[in-house]
Design a protein around this motif. Structure first.
Motif, short mmCIF file in Angstrom:
data_model
loop_
_atom_site.label_atom_id
_atom_site.label_comp_id
_atom_site.label_asym_id
_atom_site.label_seq_id
_atom_site.Cartn_x
_atom_site.Cartn_y
_atom_site.Cartn_z
N THR A 10 48.74 -18.75 41.77
CA THR A 10 48.47 -18.81 40.34
C THR A 10 48.19 -20.25 39.95
OG1 THR A 10 49.95 -16.94 39.96
CG2 THR A 10 49.38 -18.29 38.05
N LEU A 11 46.99 -20.47 39.44
CA LEU A 11 46.58 -21.81 39.05
C LEU A 11 46.75 -21.99 37.54
CD1 LEU A 11 43.30 -22.01 41.17
CD2 LEU A 11 45.54 -22.96 41.72
N PRO A 12 46.87 -23.23 37.09
CA PRO A 12 47.00 -23.46 35.65
C PRO A 12 45.70 -23.08 34.93
CG PRO A 12 46.80 -25.54 36.83
CD PRO A 12 46.93 -24.46 37.86
N ALA A 13 45.83 -22.71 33.67
CA ALA A 13 44.66 -22.34 32.86
C ALA A 13 43.76 -23.56 32.70
CB ALA A 13 45.11 -21.83 31.50
N GLN A 14 42.48 -23.30 32.62
CA GLN A 14 41.51 -24.37 32.46
C GLN A 14 40.51 -23.96 31.39
OE1 GLN A 14 39.06 -25.22 35.91
NE2 GLN A 14 39.29 -27.39 35.51
N ILE A 15 40.27 -24.84 30.45
CA ILE A 15 39.31 -24.57 29.39
C ILE A 15 38.01 -25.28 29.74
CG2 ILE A 15 38.76 -24.91 26.95
CD1 ILE A 15 41.78 -24.82 26.40
N ILE A 16 36.91 -24.55 29.68
CA ILE A 16 35.61 -25.13 29.98
C ILE A 16 34.80 -25.15 28.69
CG2 ILE A 16 33.48 -24.87 31.29
CD1 ILE A 16 35.20 -23.48 33.45
N ILE A 17 34.37 -26.33 28.30
CA ILE A 17 33.56 -26.51 27.09
C ILE A 17 32.22 -27.05 27.53
CG2 ILE A 17 33.36 -27.77 24.92
CD1 ILE A 17 36.41 -27.99 24.92
N GLY A 18 31.17 -26.48 27.03
CA GLY A 18 29.86 -26.99 27.42
C GLY A 18 28.74 -26.14 26.89
N LEU A 19 27.67 -26.12 27.63
CA LEU A 19 26.47 -25.41 27.23
C LEU A 19 26.30 -24.13 28.03
CD1 LEU A 19 24.07 -28.48 27.16
CD2 LEU A 19 25.40 -27.54 25.29
N GLU A 20 25.69 -23.16 27.41
CA GLU A 20 25.42 -21.89 28.08
C GLU A 20 23.92 -21.77 28.26
OE1 GLU A 20 25.82 -17.10 27.21
OE2 GLU A 20 26.65 -18.53 25.81
N ALA A 21 23.49 -21.30 29.40
CA ALA A 21 22.08 -21.11 29.66
C ALA A 21 21.87 -19.80 30.39
CB ALA A 21 21.53 -22.25 30.50
N VAL A 22 20.82 -19.12 30.00
CA VAL A 22 20.42 -17.92 30.72
C VAL A 22 19.16 -18.30 31.49
CG1 VAL A 22 19.63 -15.55 30.52
CG2 VAL A 22 21.38 -16.42 28.96
#
Length: 64
Positions: free
Chosen positions: A7-19
């Protein structure tokens, strides 16, 4: 085969989304160019909330 559950610590990813279209190489290049321009324009905001200097790519595939 022995598996270990970690079990790893939670990680928040903030950034850009691209399709990115995976079947059209010209479309891929265009999407990449647009994303890099957008990333450069928003770099100050994104880096102000970053906890390290790394750039992460997250690949998420869905059929929706």
């Amino acid at each position: 085969m022995v598996l270990e559950i970690v079990t790893l610590p939670a990680q928040i990813i903030i950034g850009l989304e691209a399709v990115v279209p995976v079947t059209d190489l010209a479309g891929m290049s265009e999407a990449k160019t647009e994303l890099i321009a957008k990333l450069k324009a928003e770099q100050a905001v994104l880096t102000s909330t970053a906890v390290d200097d790394e750039f992460y790519g997250v690949n998420f595939a869905t059929d929706e």
